[in-house]
Write a protein that holds these residues in place. Structure first.
Motif, mmCIF file in Angstrom:
data_model
loop_
_atom_site.group_PDB
_atom_site.id
_atom_site.type_symbol
_atom_site.label_atom_id
_atom_site.label_comp_id
_atom_site.label_asym_id
_atom_site.label_seq_id
_atom_site.Cartn_x
_atom_site.Cartn_y
_atom_site.Cartn_z
ATOM 1 N N PRO A 128 0.737 -1.110 -0.135
ATOM 2 C CA PRO A 128 0.020 -0.173 0.130
ATOM 3 C C PRO A 128 0.931 1.220 0.090
ATOM 4 N N GLY A 129 0.298 2.211 -0.810
ATOM 5 C CA GLY A 129 0.950 3.447 -1.050
ATOM 6 C C GLY A 129 2.389 3.603 -1.978
ATOM 7 N N VAL A 130 2.643 2.259 -2.497
ATOM 8 C CA VAL A 130 3.646 2.219 -3.413
ATOM 9 C C VAL A 130 3.085 1.676 -4.938
ATOM 10 N N LEU A 131 3.091 2.607 -5.913
ATOM 11 C CA LEU A 131 2.530 2.363 -7.171
ATOM 12 C C LEU A 131 3.399 1.242 -7.918
ATOM 13 N N GLY A 132 2.414 0.054 -8.322
ATOM 14 C CA GLY A 132 2.907 -0.780 -8.758
ATOM 15 C C GLY A 132 2.992 -0.719 -10.469
ATOM 16 N N GLU A 133 3.528 -1.835 -11.168
ATOM 17 C CA GLU A 133 3.365 -1.649 -12.713
ATOM 18 C C GLU A 133 3.056 -2.856 -13.218
ATOM 19 N N GLY A 134 3.133 -2.884 -14.475
ATOM 20 C CA GLY A 134 2.671 -4.128 -15.401
ATOM 21 C C GLY A 134 1.119 -4.305 -15.333
ATOM 22 N N LEU A 135 0.786 -5.485 -16.180
ATOM 23 C CA LEU A 135 -0.642 -5.821 -16.376
ATOM 24 C C LEU A 135 -1.231 -6.400 -14.813
ATOM 25 N N PRO A 136 -2.294 -5.746 -14.542
ATOM 26 C CA PRO A 136 -2.947 -6.055 -13.410
ATOM 27 C C PRO A 136 -3.898 -7.183 -13.471
ATOM 28 N N GLY A 137 -4.113 -7.814 -12.189
ATOM 29 C CA GLY A 137 -5.189 -8.921 -12.393
ATOM 30 C C GLY A 137 -6.426 -8.221 -12.905
ATOM 31 N N LEU A 138 -6.834 -9.179 -13.881
ATOM 32 C CA LEU A 138 -8.374 -8.384 -14.526
ATOM 33 C C LEU A 138 -8.908 -9.518 -15.027
ATOM 34 N N ILE A 139 -10.577 -9.183 -15.000
ATOM 35 C CA ILE A 139 -11.378 -10.159 -15.716
ATOM 36 C C ILE A 139 -12.079 -9.261 -16.817
ATOM 37 N N VAL A 140 -12.441 -9.826 -18.071
ATOM 38 C CA VAL A 140 -13.172 -9.194 -18.950
ATOM 39 C C VAL A 140 -14.264 -9.884 -19.261
ATOM 40 N N PHE A 141 -15.810 -9.432 -18.974
ATOM 41 C CA PHE A 141 -16.897 -9.932 -19.381
ATOM 42 C C PHE A 141 -17.470 -9.591 -20.423
ATOM 43 N N LEU A 142 -17.973 -10.434 -21.366
ATOM 44 C CA LEU A 142 -18.733 -10.246 -22.741
ATOM 45 C C LEU A 142 -20.137 -10.711 -22.465
ATOM 46 N N ARG A 143 -21.078 -9.401 -22.786
ATOM 47 C CA ARG A 143 -22.342 -10.010 -22.798
ATOM 48 C C ARG A 143 -22.787 -10.141 -24.115
ATOM 49 N N ALA A 144 -23.971 -10.800 -24.271
ATOM 50 C CA ALA A 144 -24.328 -11.200 -25.725
ATOM 51 C C ALA A 144 -24.616 -10.042 -26.886
ATOM 52 N N ASP A 145 -24.873 -8.967 -26.145
ATOM 53 C CA ASP A 145 -24.876 -7.834 -27.106
ATOM 54 C C ASP A 145 -23.837 -6.999 -27.537
ATOM 55 N N GLY A 146 -22.554 -7.596 -27.081
ATOM 56 C CA GLY A 146 -21.221 -7.033 -27.422
ATOM 57 C C GLY A 146 -20.749 -6.082 -26.157
ATOM 58 N N MET A 147 -21.486 -5.769 -25.404
ATOM 59 C CA MET A 147 -21.091 -5.052 -24.214
ATOM 60 C C MET A 147 -19.997 -5.778 -23.284
ATOM 61 N N ARG A 148 -18.982 -4.813 -23.060
ATOM 62 C CA ARG A 148 -17.818 -5.516 -22.166
ATOM 63 C C ARG A 148 -17.594 -4.933 -20.926
#
Length: 218
Positions: A128-148
């Motif tokens: 905490p308080g120290v800025l990290g770098e690189g790609l974070p942990g993440l999840i992308v959700f895709l709905r049937a109508d193309g909304m992410r």
């Protein structure tokens, strides 16, 4: 305490390795966004049932898909005080370690009925308080109508790419990784190249909190 962090803007200018990471992301994530005219909104299930606060990315602040007009949400609670006053805070004592944060063990809930398009698990968590770098942990959700919708700074994801999920389903825990200085979840939505403003379904929040209280009383 403000922990709004630019999710992908710094990655885009931080060298070949980062560029390769961005090129592998789905749905144009990290690419320039198009925000013209009135801002459209999408309603999603609240990311937490716990009490929380969110800060908003203003229009054009970070003009990339996954960042533009997103929001950063932090779980809050009431640390015990000698004077017994109720003053909310994201952490219990001094916030110097991740485990001190109310959100650290909080479940992250799926935004809507959708398919998990992409999952990344961060290799390390930040101090905490120290800025990290690189790609974070993440999840992308895709709905049937193309909304992410993207949830970033997650950890211990319980879903994988290709999984079907329902709105409100637990999918991960709050983390502190990538370009982040404290435990929180970044949320953003887009369809094609246009970002959408996030709006929580407050009926779903009411029902989820009622269910949680009922479970706690059993």
């Amino acid at each position: 305490m403000r922990i709004v962090i630019t999710l992908f803007a710094a990655l885009a200018i931080s060298g070949a390795a980062a560029a390769q990471d961005l090129s592998q992301l789905p749905g144009g994530l990290g690419q320039p966004s198009r925000l013209e005219g009135p801002i459209a909104a999408v309603e999603i299930h609240p990311v937490f049932t716990a009490y929380h606060s969110c800060t908003e990315h203003q229009a054009g602040e970070n003009p990339t898909l996954g960042d533009d007009i997103g929001r950063d949400c932090t779980v809050e609670g009431y640390p015990p005080r000698a004077d017994e006053r109720r003053i909310s805070s994201p952490y219990r004592t001094n916030g110097l370690v991740n485990e001190d944060y109310f959100g650290w063990t909080t479940q992250v809930l799926a935004p809507f009925d959708s398919v998990v398009e992409y999952v990344n698990e961060a290799e390390t968590q930040n101090t905490p308080g120290v800025l990290g770098e690189g790609l974070p942990g993440l999840i992308v959700f895709l709905r049937a109508d193309g909304m992410r919708v993207i949830y970033a700074h997650t950890r211990e994801a319980s879903v994988a790419a290709g999984d079907a999920v329902q709105a409100g389903q637990a999918v991960a825990l709050v983390g502190n990784n990538g370009m982040s200085t404290g435990p929180h979840i970044h949320i953003a939505a887009w369809k094609e190249d246009a970002p959408y403003q996030i709006r929580f379904d407050l009926h779903a929040l009411r029902d989820a909190r009622a269910a949680r209280r009922a479970q706690a009383s059993d």
